[in-house]
Motif scaffolding. Sequence first.
Motif, PDB file in Angstrom:
ATOM      1  N   TYR A  28      -4.426  15.259  -6.261  1.00 31.55           N
ATOM      2  CA  TYR A  28      -4.752  13.840  -6.179  1.00 31.55           C
ATOM      3  C   TYR A  28      -6.243  13.654  -5.885  1.00 31.55           C
ATOM      4  N   VAL A 154      10.149  11.601  -8.977  1.00 34.92           N
ATOM      5  CA  VAL A 154       9.811  11.597  -7.557  1.00 34.92           C
ATOM      6  C   VAL A 154      11.003  12.159  -6.776  1.00 34.92           C
ATOM      7  N   LEU A 170      -0.097   5.009  -3.181  1.00 33.60           N
ATOM      8  CA  LEU A 170       0.132   6.304  -2.543  1.00 33.60           C
ATOM      9  C   LEU A 170       1.202   6.200  -1.456  1.00 33.60           C
ATOM     10  N   LEU A 173       4.648   6.017  -3.179  1.00 34.93           N
ATOM     11  CA  LEU A 173       5.073   7.315  -3.694  1.00 34.93           C
ATOM     12  C   LEU A 173       5.470   8.258  -2.552  1.00 34.93           C
ATOM     13  N   ALA A 174       4.756   8.167  -1.429  1.00 30.36           N
ATOM     14  CA  ALA A 174       5.122   8.978  -0.271  1.00 30.36           C
ATOM     15  C   ALA A 174       6.495   8.576   0.259  1.00 30.36           C
ATOM     16  N   ASP A 178       7.284  11.632  -2.811  1.00 26.78           N
ATOM     17  CA  ASP A 178       6.163  12.206  -3.564  1.00 26.78           C
ATOM     18  C   ASP A 178       6.605  12.662  -4.953  1.00 26.78           C
ATOM     19  N   ARG A 185       0.809  12.971 -13.085  1.00 29.92           N
ATOM     20  CA  ARG A 185      -0.027  12.348 -12.069  1.00 29.92           C
ATOM     21  C   ARG A 185      -1.150  11.507 -12.659  1.00 29.92           C
TER      22      ARG A 185
END
Length: 265
Positions: A28, A154, A170, A173-174, A178, A185
């Motif tokens: 990232y 994910v 972010l 997605l976390a 993830d 990506r």
Amino acid sequence: MKKIIFSVIVTAMIIAMTGCGSSKGFTYLENVDSISLAGSRGLYDARIMPKDELTITVNTIDPDAAAPFNLQGRSSSGGRKDVGSSGGSSQGYLVDNSGFINFPVIGKIQVSGLTKPECETLIKSKIQPYLSRTENPIVTVRMSSYHVTVLGEVGQPGVIPVNTEKMSVLEALAQAGDLGVYGKRDNIMLIREDMTGQKHVVRLNLNDANILNSPYYYLQQNDVLYVEPNHVKAKNSSVGPSTTLWFSFVGIITSVASLVVSVLR
């Protein structure tokens, strides 16, 4: 000599097996040390959208002066209850499809597209003429929690509640576990609906740190993130003639290597 030939065969097999993969594009914000983040300066405020539910309370020094501008419950005796204080769901205003709320005394007020501070200032200006000059009303606007959706490659796809009125790509997605090793990506699909109901699709590159400067870095109500599978996952998801040929080729290489080793012993 035998050891040299055996080493060459093993090396060739390792190269053949690892040549199909690459670590490129897995990191990232790869260029974060070489770009300016000046474009990310400023605190984010969510904007009110149709179908949002708002909690709005008006408070003044004199509770009776604020009472007409508050949705209020009634006690069992029929009198007023908690005038001018926050009343949870009893204070809820649903923003209609045109972006309006129906506010006591004032009537319809268009609030879609406004931030909370902007909405508070607007409502205060609307009710001020109904109050005495000594009254300085305090208007408080809160947005009920909304949600975003994360799908695709994910760890835990699903609907994610946003209780803080602020969630970045972010963070979402976390929350979804993830991206997996098969997720693209550099080509995340963001589906967003504007205040008119029009859908828009934007592509986001998590490898590029410029996403931190993007107006799409923070998610809005009902945003959908879709992580597409990369070409490796696409190939592995189908077993056809080419896949069978590849396994046959690997089997032949293994057999030849075993035969050569046996002959050279």
